[in-house]
Design a protein around this motif. Structure first.
Motif, PDB file in Angstrom:
ATOM      1  N   LYS A 259      38.625 -60.083  -3.865  1.00  0.00           N
ATOM      2  CA  LYS A 259      38.766 -61.115  -4.456  1.00  0.00           C
ATOM      3  C   LYS A 259      40.304 -61.572  -4.247  1.00  0.00           C
ATOM      4  CE  LYS A 259      40.404 -60.296  -9.076  1.00  0.00           C
ATOM      5  NZ  LYS A 259      40.460 -60.643 -10.479  1.00  0.00           N
ATOM      6  N   PHE A 260      40.604 -62.794  -3.977  1.00  0.00           N
ATOM      7  CA  PHE A 260      41.952 -63.189  -3.672  1.00  0.00           C
ATOM      8  C   PHE A 260      42.740 -63.274  -5.134  1.00  0.00           C
ATOM      9  CE2 PHE A 260      39.862 -66.021  -0.303  1.00  0.00           C
ATOM     10  CZ  PHE A 260      40.477 -65.172   0.674  1.00  0.00           C
ATOM     11  N   ASN A 261      43.996 -62.923  -5.028  1.00  0.00           N
ATOM     12  CA  ASN A 261      44.898 -63.462  -6.102  1.00  0.00           C
ATOM     13  C   ASN A 261      44.827 -65.030  -6.475  1.00  0.00           C
ATOM     14  OD1 ASN A 261      46.640 -64.067  -4.166  1.00  0.00           O
ATOM     15  ND2 ASN A 261      48.418 -62.980  -5.323  1.00  0.00           N
ATOM     16  N   SER A 262      45.431 -65.168  -7.474  1.00  0.00           N
ATOM     17  CA  SER A 262      45.484 -66.717  -7.760  1.00  0.00           C
ATOM     18  C   SER A 262      46.082 -67.593  -6.882  1.00  0.00           C
ATOM     19  CB  SER A 262      46.176 -66.851  -9.279  1.00  0.00           C
ATOM     20  OG  SER A 262      47.750 -66.441  -9.221  1.00  0.00           O
ATOM     21  N   ASN A 263      47.031 -67.293  -6.135  1.00  0.00           N
ATOM     22  CA  ASN A 263      47.615 -68.119  -5.253  1.00  0.00           C
ATOM     23  C   ASN A 263      47.219 -67.760  -3.796  1.00  0.00           C
ATOM     24  OD1 ASN A 263      49.228 -65.992  -4.776  1.00  0.00           O
ATOM     25  ND2 ASN A 263      51.218 -67.017  -5.196  1.00  0.00           N
ATOM     26  N   LYS A 264      46.193 -66.891  -3.532  1.00  0.00           N
ATOM     27  CA  LYS A 264      45.489 -66.456  -2.175  1.00  0.00           C
ATOM     28  C   LYS A 264      46.800 -65.898  -1.215  1.00  0.00           C
ATOM     29  CE  LYS A 264      41.636 -69.265  -2.477  1.00  0.00           C
ATOM     30  NZ  LYS A 264      40.704 -70.244  -1.788  1.00  0.00           N
ATOM     31  N   THR A 265      47.732 -65.209  -2.060  1.00  0.00           N
ATOM     32  CA  THR A 265      48.629 -64.470  -1.076  1.00  0.00           C
ATOM     33  C   THR A 265      48.241 -62.928  -0.938  1.00  0.00           C
ATOM     34  OG1 THR A 265      50.173 -64.194  -2.903  1.00  0.00           O
ATOM     35  CG2 THR A 265      50.524 -65.946  -1.752  1.00  0.00           C
TER      36      THR A 265
ATOM     37  N   ILE B 253      44.856 -60.270  -1.036  1.00  0.00           N
ATOM     38  CA  ILE B 253      43.466 -59.910  -1.203  1.00  0.00           C
ATOM     39  C   ILE B 253      43.278 -58.542  -1.878  1.00  0.00           C
ATOM     40  CG2 ILE B 253      43.160 -59.021   1.078  1.00  0.00           C
ATOM     41  CD1 ILE B 253      40.368 -60.089   0.994  1.00  0.00           C
TER      42      ILE B 253
ATOM     43  N   ILE C 240      48.362 -60.987   2.409  1.00  0.00           N
ATOM     44  CA  ILE C 240      47.839 -61.855   3.582  1.00  0.00           C
ATOM     45  C   ILE C 240      49.020 -62.206   4.270  1.00  0.00           C
ATOM     46  CG2 ILE C 240      46.581 -63.929   4.061  1.00  0.00           C
ATOM     47  CD1 ILE C 240      44.706 -63.302   1.467  1.00  0.00           C
TER      48      ILE C 240
ATOM     49  N   LEU D  57      45.589 -66.232   7.369  1.00  0.00           N
ATOM     50  CA  LEU D  57      44.163 -66.263   7.329  1.00  0.00           C
ATOM     51  C   LEU D  57      43.711 -67.621   7.872  1.00  0.00           C
ATOM     52  CD1 LEU D  57      41.649 -65.238   5.560  1.00  0.00           C
ATOM     53  CD2 LEU D  57      42.548 -66.553   3.617  1.00  0.00           C
TER      54      LEU D  57
END
Length: 100
Positions: free
Chosen positions: A51-57, A59, A75, A78
């Protein structure tokens, strides 16, 4: 593996020979499968969820087989057909993953 470095030094050939036929499959449903042939002799397959962390920085990979473990990777890029990841503290490992 498309490209692999350690502290900025290209080690793609080393990675691909040590982890021969390496494949990482990241599914939209939150599962992943990672397989390779270590030193071109021993077959290895790992599976789990991601899963991504909350701000998609980052994985987060949660290995469920064999054993359990968690790996968090930053990341760096992406796109639909590219995933660039950074890992490590004293040795910075950069992975450029491309579709097969």
């Amino acid at each position: 593996m498309g490209y692999y470095t350690e502290n900025g030094t290209d080690k793609t050939d080393y990675f691909n020979s040590t982890y021969a036929n390496n494949i990482l499959v990241v599914e939209k449903n939150g599962s992943y499968l990672f397989s390779y042939k270590y030193n071109n002799v021993v077959d290895y397959t790992e599976s789990g969820t991601w899963k991504f962390n909350s701000n998609k920085t980052f994985i987060n990979f949660f290995k469920t087989s064999p054993g359990t473990d968690t790996t968090d990777m930053k990341i760096n890029r992406l796109k639909e057909d590219e995933l660039w990841l950074l890992d490590g503290d004293s040795i910075i490992k950069e992975y450029h993953l491309v579709p097969f």
